[in-house]
Design an enzyme around this catalytic site. Structure first.
Site, PDB file in Angstrom:
ATOM      1  N   PRO C 270      11.074  -8.098  -2.144  1.00  0.00           N
ATOM      2  CG  PRO C 270      10.915  -6.418  -3.741  1.00  0.00           C
ATOM      3  CD  PRO C 270      10.234  -7.005  -2.544  1.00  0.00           C
ATOM      4  CG  ASP C 450       9.687  -5.046   1.151  1.00  0.00           C
ATOM      5  OD1 ASP C 450       8.559  -5.394   1.564  1.00  0.00           O
ATOM      6  OD2 ASP C 450       9.951  -4.937  -0.064  1.00  0.00           O
ATOM      7  CG  HIS C 451      14.827  -2.138  -3.214  1.00  0.00           C
ATOM      8  ND1 HIS C 451      14.464  -0.812  -3.313  1.00  0.00           N
ATOM      9  CD2 HIS C 451      16.110  -2.219  -3.671  1.00  0.00           C
ATOM     10  CE1 HIS C 451      15.468  -0.116  -3.837  1.00  0.00           C
ATOM     11  NE2 HIS C 451      16.471  -0.946  -4.050  1.00  0.00           N
ATOM     12  NE  ARG C 452       7.131  -5.674  -1.271  1.00  0.00           N
ATOM     13  CZ  ARG C 452       6.239  -6.512  -0.750  1.00  0.00           C
ATOM     14  NH1 ARG C 452       5.235  -6.938  -1.484  1.00  0.00           N
ATOM     15  NH2 ARG C 452       6.385  -6.910   0.500  1.00  0.00           N
TER      16      ARG C 452
END
Lengths: 324, 369, 479
Positions: C270, C450-452
């Site tokens: 994401p 990467d929003h993870r």
């Protein structure tokens, strides 16, 4: 050197074989007194007698079945099936016995039998007299199948077939029986089971056998006028096939067309095409094309010329091949 | 079909000699005893082969149970130069022609399609296509004619050909064509039909409306019917017919009236199509029993004669069993060499290609398990 | 005569062993093919085993209660008709047969009994649709089904027989090897068509395939060769433009790989992109100063170099930007060194080689590494190994005159920084005379992460740190 018809060449060849080996007997319907419905056995009974030239009952299975027994007794029967369409009553004796006895007996019972069959169309005949059953026999293991296309080959090939210790289905192109050719009786003949380049060319390889060889030669002449150089190869032997000369040709031209009167679907051309594709894959500029009969029974005689492959159909396929 | 058909009989089911106006058995008791031995050993071969099939050592077996006399009687009448063309059930004829019974089994076991040399034994290969061999026999006889081996008066040269076939075969075109050729060319061939009343499950009245032997007159040569369970009568009529052929008088049709006591082949189930009463009826006509009775009653043979034959049959059975299970499968690559007398490059290449392919596997396995 | 041994079969599902629960026969009993002789227990259930042989039980080879492996002989049977110690030769078929009498009246009885495996009984005796063994459709020895004319069919396994070594790459001995034709090119039909479509003359192609065969990539190589003119957009080929229609460019080589990587990245991680527009006048002054510095005379100094250094420093405070998301292990793997990837446009397309251990390099070494990397990429000589193992990427879209973008992560990485063009723009500057709008050197940074792995706070902090290092390079002293 003499000029001679194909039928006469066969007659001379049969005569030479019978003179050379007392065990050769000719048998079939009307082969004796009448000399055969195409006169191929003309005069033989007069010269060799009724014991060696036998007018048989009207019984095709009987002709081939008794030939098996004669062969076991040491004779070399040359059977005539009067017309291609009438070979079927003998089919069981041919494929179940003649083709298999050498194998079944472990080699103890060779079958040196020749089965002569006038084949193909183009004589304006009624039904059943213009068939092309060669693929069925070529597909039967244990038989050898050859087809002569001209008088010179006929003279030699019939003698070679008789001398062969294996059963030979000997196909004679009946529409060519009266075509003449030069025959050199002193020349050393090509081996029976060999194909032959009958016209050199560079652009397309055309393969044929039997009655279509002449058609393809004429096609090559017409094509040359238009600037296309066709190489024509007479297959001569249909089982086993002799394709090395064909591969050499295809590797030069890159294009090939197979022509036969027989139905295209599952015909000799299909096998030849498959083998050429395997052996010459990287050389092919175009797929192997086939010209032949449609998936219909042979038509009534008044329209047979439109059914049979002719010069135009052959050259149409050549054009399609060149277009790739 | 009459209950007791008219036929040539010289030995009744009870073992009594009877006379016939046209035929007589010209052998002595010693010969009859010798034929009895042939009958017993032939039956034992058949029994043992049947058992071997049950155990999976043979793929199939065609039993001749009940037909021993027709085969031994006719075969014992042949001279060495006479050629016999069998179907696939003539194990008794094979025995008389000197074929080793173990050699008979290889076909049924599936290791070959006929292992004896017909040209050396004068006994054709077993032919499974029904009736095809009658044409081969006729053609062979025509070859005999062309060799001048008919009507010379020389007993060792004049040659007869015998074509064996069953009642079902008489419906095949080939058999009828053979009758035509044999009569038209006056060929020295005897057509010996074992009418065992059944073609798998179809009874004789599905093959003919008239007694089979009467067919011959339609084709223009003599036919006769013999008691197929009477070894003396079968011998006598065959001797006469082969003599006719040798002399140049042409073909004869012999209908040996007998019964197929067993099944068509080993997995056939006759109970599906015939009554056990028929079997009981024919058991009373057993070909071996009547000879046994004759020899006991009239030839003065005692227990030890029969015991010796039983013992001999045990030894034979054991040898057959051993020979059968010891038979090795052929190597598949051998088939490429057997197709033609003159090998082709094509086949040689296929053989080499397959050999190379087989070599890529860790273990060589015969596919048969 | 040999006894037949019945070996414990695999009754299904890869049984390896079983326990003998109970014998149904004992030595001396007569058995027919398919008679149940034993009950065994497998991992799943109790199973009854039918005997494949007919005859007399000679010996039970495994005791009840014992567990044995599949393939172990469990029972020995003397086949019927064999020479089992018994004076009677008439042991055939196991039927009740009278002992042979001198009178051969019994002969045909014996033989007939021997022939009829089921005398006078029709098949399907049990009425359960099962045909008796030995009759058509019934069981035959060897696991086959009985037919009228031979052994009968057997069932086969869907298993290949083991081969020796590796299979021949050319298809094996049964495949005829095609001979090369004299004076002709060797190419399969699809390759010929490709050449025709791409306008490639096969005679000009150097074949690299076995036996001198022209392969697809041989044709593509000739078709996709770099144009001598600079500025040729990467990824296009020499396809002829048809009048008024369309041009089709085959997806291959670098473009293909790039496309795959973009898809992988975009649809796995994401992406969040944050923007920062900065006054980088001090960075520009630094760059000018370094360019004039003798120590830096042998390397190329550019804003990209300073950004690279800034990224390496900022990672110290927010190492999460130098990590990777391990989906299978469900772990975030924080890398200790920075392998700094620099996105480069090459004649063949986009490549991202990385400088290994960029964080450990001094500015001069970093400049040298950067110069080398860019030079190699421009020549199209970047090796795959140089593109592997990156931990963070910088993409310089500024060289194209572009302000910023939303870069897509290099697959496996957590952050990518886009550097926009450095240009003169109006800026609010606080001066002695108050706020004034003056022209300054301004650029925009865009950070995708990467929003993870990285949350907004972390991403923002990282971006802010990079920004401060650029707007005020002296803050590098704080790291």
């Amino acid at each position: 050197m003499s000029t001679i018809t194909l039928a006469k060449a066969l007659n001379d060849g049969l005569r030479a074989s019978m003179e050379g080996d007392a065990k050769v007997v000719v048998m079939g319907e009307d082969v004796g007194k009448l000399g055969g419905v195409f006169r191929v056995t003309d005069g033989l009974q007069k010269d060799f007698g009724e014991d060696r030239v036998i007018d048989t009952p009207l019984s095709e299975s009987g002709i081939i079945g008794t030939a098996v027994g004669l062969a076991m007794r040491g004779y070399r029967p040359v059977c005539e099936i009067q017309f291609d369409g009438f070979v079927y009553p003998a089919y069981d004796q041919i494929v179940s016995q003649v083709a298999k006895l050498h194998f079944r007996s472990g080699g103890r019972l060779p079958m040196p039998i020749v089965i002569r069959i006038p084949f193909g169309g183009g004589i304006g005949a009624v039904e059943h007299h213009s068939e092309s059953p060669e693929a069925q026999f070529a597909h039967t293991a244990g038989l050898k199948v050859v087809a002569c296309s001209n008088a010179a080959d006929a003279y030699w090939m019939i003698q070679q077939a008789i001398a062969c210790d294996d059963p030979v289905v000997f196909l004679e192109p009946k529409r060519r029986y009266w075509e003449k050719a030069n025959l050199d009786r002193e020349a050393a003949p090509a081996p029976l089971l060999s194909s032959k380049v009958v016209r050199d060319g560079t652009d397309v390889t055309v393969l044929a056998y039997g009655p279509m060889v002449k058609t393809c030669l004429e096609s090559a002449i017409a094509a040359a006028e238009g600037g296309t150089s066709i190489e024509v190869i007479d297959l001569r032997t249909l089982s086993p096939l002799d394709l090395e000369p064909v591969y050499a040709s295809v590797r030069r031209t890159g294009r090939v067309v197979v022509v036969h009167e027989a139905v295209v679907n599952l015909g000799i051309g299909a096998e030849v095409a498959a083998r050429i594709t395997e052996q010459c894959f990287y050389a092919l500029e175009a797929p192997v094309l086939r010209v032949g009969g449609f998936d219909t029974p042979y038509p009534p005689s008044r329209i047979e010329e439109e059914y049979l492959p002719d010069l135009d159909r052959v050259l149409d396929a050549v054009d399609r091949s060149l277009a790739y | 079909m009459p209950e007791e058909p008219e036929f040539v009989q010289l030995l009744t089911p009870e073992g009594e000699r009877v006379e016939h106006p046209s035929f007589a058995f010209d052998g002595d008791d010693e010969m009859i005893a010798s034929m009895y031995r042939d009958l017993v050993l032939t039956r034992r071969i058949d029994t043992e082969a049947t058992a071997l099939q049950r155990q999976g050592e043979l793929g199939i077996w065609a039993s001749l149970l009940g037909q021993e006399a027709a085969q031994i009687g006719s075969a014992r009448a042949l001279r060495p130069q006479d050629f016999a063309f069998p179907t696939y059930r003539e194990h008794g004829v094979a025995w008389c022609k000197g074929i080793d019974p173990v050699a008979l089994l290889s076909l049924f076991r599936g290791v070959d399609q006929g292992s004896w040399n017909p040209l050396e034994t004068n006994f054709g290969l077993y032919t499974i296509v029904i009736g095809a061999q009658t044409l081969h026999a006729t053609g062979y006889a025509m070859g005999v004619q062309r060799d001048g081996a008919v009507g010379t008066g020389d007993d060792d040269r004049d040659t007869a050909v015998v074509a064996y076939f069953g009642d079902g075969a008489t419906s095949q075109g080939d058999v009828n064509e053979a009758f035509i050729w044999a009569s038209v060319f006056n060929a020295p061939v005897v057509f010996f039909c074992q009418n065992n009343q059944w073609a798998i499950s179809e009874p004789i009245d599905r093959q003919t409306r008239i007694p089979l032997y009467q067919r011959a007159s339609g084709f223009g040569f003599p036919g006769l019917r013999v008691d197929g369970n009477d070894v003396l009568a079968c011998h006598a009529v065959t001797k006469a017919a082969t003599q006719r052929a040798r002399e140049g008088s042409g073909p004869t049709l012999i209908e040996a009236f007998t019964y197929r006591m067993g099944a068509h082949t080993t997995s056939d189930d006759p109970t599906r199509y015939r009554l056990s009463g028929d079997l009981e009826h024919w058991k009373l006509k057993d070909p071996l029993a009547r000879v046994h009775a004759y020899l006991t009653r009239h030839a003065g043979l005692a227990e030890d004669f029969f015991a010796d034959i039983e013992a001999e049959s045990d030894v034979l059975a054991h040898r057959i069993r051993e020979g059968c299970v010891a038979m090795a499968d052929p190597h598949v690559l051998g088939i490429f060499d057997k197709v033609y007398a003159e090998q082709t490059e094509e086949l040689a290449a296929q053989q080499a290609g397959y050999a190379a392919y087989l070599d890529t596997f860790e273990t060589q396995t015969g596919a048969h398990a | 005569m040999t006894l037949k041994e019945f070996k414990l079969p695999d009754v299904g599902e890869g049984l390896t062993e079983a326990e003998i629960v109970g014998w149904r026969v004992k030595p001396g009993d007569t058995v027919r093919v398919n008679d149940i002789v034993v009950e065994i227990e497998t991992a799943k259930s109790l199973v009854e085993l039918p005997c494949p042989y007919a005859g007399t039980v000679a010996d039970l080879l495994v005791a009840e209660g014992e567990t044995v492996l599949v393939g172990t002989p469990i029972i020995a049977v003397a086949p019927e008709g064999a020479d089992v110690p018994s004076p009677q030769p008439a042991a055939e078929a196991g039927a009740d047969v009278p002992s042979p009498q001198p009178a051969a009246e019994a002969g045909v009885d014996e033989a007939a009994a021997a022939l009829a495996a089921q005398p006078s009984a029709p098949d399907d005796v049990a009425g359960d649709g099962v045909v008796e063994a030995g009759l058509i459709g019934g069981a035959a020895p060897g696991g086959r089904t009985s037919v009228l004319v031979g052994y009968g069919p057997r069932t086969t396994e869907a298993k290949r027989r083991p081969r020796k070594g590796a299979a021949a790459p050319d298809g094996g001995p049964l495949t005829p090897s095609p001979e090369g034709p004299a004076g002709r090119v060797l190419a399969k039909p699809p390759v010929r068509k490709l050449a025709k479509d791409l306008g490639v003359d096969l005679l000009a192609v150097t074949p690299s395939g076995l036996g001198g065969v022209i392969t697809r990539s041989d044709v593509e190589a000739l078709a996709g060769a770099p144009s001598p003119r600079a500025g040729t957009p990467p990824g296009t080929s020499a396809a002829p433009v048809r009048p008024g229609g369309e041009t089709r460019i085959p997806v291959k080589g670098v473009r293909k790989m790039t496309a795959e990587a973009m898809v992988r990245s975009a649809f796995t991680a994401p992406h969040v992109t944050e923007w920062l527009t900065l006054d980088v006048t001090r960075m520009v002054e630094l760059v000018e100063r370094l360019k004039a510095d003798r120590e830096f005379a042998d390397v190329r100094v550019s804003p990209l170099l300073v950004v690279a250094k800034a990224v390496c420093l900022a990672v110290r405070r927010t190492p999460e930007l130098n990590a990777t998301w391990d989906e299978s292990a469900q772990e975030i793997v924080v890398k200790h060194g920075v392998n700094l990837g620099i996105a480069a446009a090459t004649p063949r397309g986009l490549v991202v080689p990385n400088i290994v251990g960029a964080d450990a390099m001094g500015l001069h070494d970093l400049a040298a590494a950067l110069g080398e990397l860019v030079g190699i990429a421009r020549d199209g000589r970047t090796q795959p190994a140089q593109m592997a193992g990156g931990t963070f990427t910088i993409t310089n879209v500024g060289v194209f005159g572009v302000d910023a973008g939303t870069p897509i992560l290099n697959p496996g990485e957590t952050g990518i920084l886009a550097l926009g063009s450095v240009s003169r723009r109006p800026w609010v500057v606080d001066g002695p005379d108050g706020e004034q709008v003056v022209p300054r050197w301004v650029t925009t940074l865009a950070l995708s992460f990467d929003h993870r792995v990285v949350d907004g706070a972390q991403g923002s902090r990282f971006l802010a740190d990079v920004g401060r290092l650029l707007s005020d390079p002296a803050t590098a002293m704080l790291y």
